[in-house]
Scaffold this motif. Structure first.
Motif, mmCIF file in Angstrom:
data_model
loop_
_atom_site.group_PDB
_atom_site.id
_atom_site.type_symbol
_atom_site.label_atom_id
_atom_site.label_comp_id
_atom_site.label_asym_id
_atom_site.label_seq_id
_atom_site.Cartn_x
_atom_site.Cartn_y
_atom_site.Cartn_z
ATOM 1 N N UNK A 76 0.839 -1.204 0.000
ATOM 2 C CA UNK A 76 0.000 0.000 0.000
ATOM 3 C C UNK A 76 0.872 1.251 0.000
ATOM 4 N N UNK A 77 1.904 1.245 0.820
ATOM 5 C CA UNK A 77 2.831 2.376 0.832
ATOM 6 C C UNK A 77 3.484 2.548 -0.533
ATOM 7 N N UNK A 78 3.941 1.453 -1.121
ATOM 8 C CA UNK A 78 4.582 1.519 -2.440
ATOM 9 C C UNK A 78 3.627 2.105 -3.477
ATOM 10 N N UNK A 84 2.761 9.202 -6.481
ATOM 11 C CA UNK A 84 3.182 10.557 -6.091
ATOM 12 C C UNK A 84 2.352 11.153 -4.957
ATOM 13 N N UNK A 85 1.796 10.308 -4.133
ATOM 14 C CA UNK A 85 1.063 10.769 -2.954
ATOM 15 C C UNK A 85 2.097 11.188 -1.908
ATOM 16 N N UNK A 133 8.578 5.285 -11.173
ATOM 17 C CA UNK A 133 7.746 4.857 -10.046
ATOM 18 C C UNK A 133 8.578 4.135 -8.993
ATOM 19 N N UNK A 134 9.489 3.259 -9.431
ATOM 20 C CA UNK A 134 10.319 2.512 -8.486
ATOM 21 C C UNK A 134 11.233 3.440 -7.697
ATOM 22 N N UNK A 135 11.632 4.546 -8.287
ATOM 23 C CA UNK A 135 12.511 5.502 -7.609
ATOM 24 C C UNK A 135 11.746 6.522 -6.771
ATOM 25 N N UNK A 136 10.422 6.507 -6.848
ATOM 26 C CA UNK A 136 9.606 7.447 -6.080
ATOM 27 C C UNK A 136 9.804 7.206 -4.592
ATOM 28 N N UNK A 144 11.564 8.228 5.517
ATOM 29 C CA UNK A 144 11.556 8.275 4.056
ATOM 30 C C UNK A 144 11.931 6.897 3.533
ATOM 31 N N UNK A 145 11.206 6.460 2.517
ATOM 32 C CA UNK A 145 11.550 5.214 1.847
ATOM 33 C C UNK A 145 11.143 5.281 0.385
ATOM 34 N N UNK A 146 11.870 4.570 -0.439
ATOM 35 C CA UNK A 146 11.557 4.511 -1.865
ATOM 36 C C UNK A 146 10.754 3.248 -2.161
ATOM 37 N N UNK A 147 10.077 3.287 -3.286
ATOM 38 C CA UNK A 147 9.348 2.103 -3.753
ATOM 39 C C UNK A 147 10.340 0.967 -3.990
#
Length: 170
Positions: A76-78, A84-85, A133-136, A144-147
């Protein structure tokens, strides 16, 4: 193909999970991890399914439902971050989730089916994320975390718990 995330893409808390991941084919990593977990639980003696290796520790069924809950929360977070939420997402209290899951009332077969369904959904979602998207990145539980990091934390977290099951429960 996926490269390991940079250290600024996730909290140091998740480093042990990411360190467990080998390879660079995300779909294969997710499939192999699920396959190993399925094999582990398929061979569990019934008497071990609700076993606690120490007082206050989770049963194997509770560990498996924890894996399900965590994968759902992280996926869900990913999704939110990939779309871009920028909302700071809350954390979740894993012990509250486990105690409310009624694990002892579930059959191992139903847990195994749910693990397979959730993993299939996870794979399909990540297969359709492009590089951007994967780098978002986003923020969850103040971190902070990336996809990309999430995509490896999920199977690393699973490997971590399956190692614990092998070492402490069996």
């Amino acid at each position: 193909m996926i490269q390991k995330p940079l250290s600024q893409e996730y909290s140091a808390y998740y480093q042990p999970f990411i360190d467990l991941i080998e390879g660079d084919d995300l779909t294969q990593i997710l499939e192999n991890t699920h396959s190993a977990t399925h094999k582990l639980i398929r061979n569990l003696p019934a008497k071990k399914q609700n076993h606690r290796y120490a007082e206050g520790k989770w049963t194997i069924k509770e560990v498996l439902l924890h894996l399900l809950d965590t994968e759902r929360v992280f996926v869900y977070r990913a999704l939110r971050f990939a779309r871009q939420d920028k909302t700071d997402l809350p954390g979740f209290e894993q012990n509250d989730y486990v105690s409310a899951a009624n694990a002892s009332e579930r059959s191992m077969e139903s847990i195994a089916q749910e693990l397979a369904a959730v993993r299939r959904s996870t794979i399909l979602l990540f297969q359709n994320f492009n590089e951007q998207m994967m780098n978002s990145k986003g923020t969850a539980n103040g971190l902070v975390m990336s996809v990309r990091a999430i995509s490896l934390i999920i199977p690393g977290h699973e490997l971590h718990h399956c190692n614990i099951i092998r070492e402490r429960y069996l």
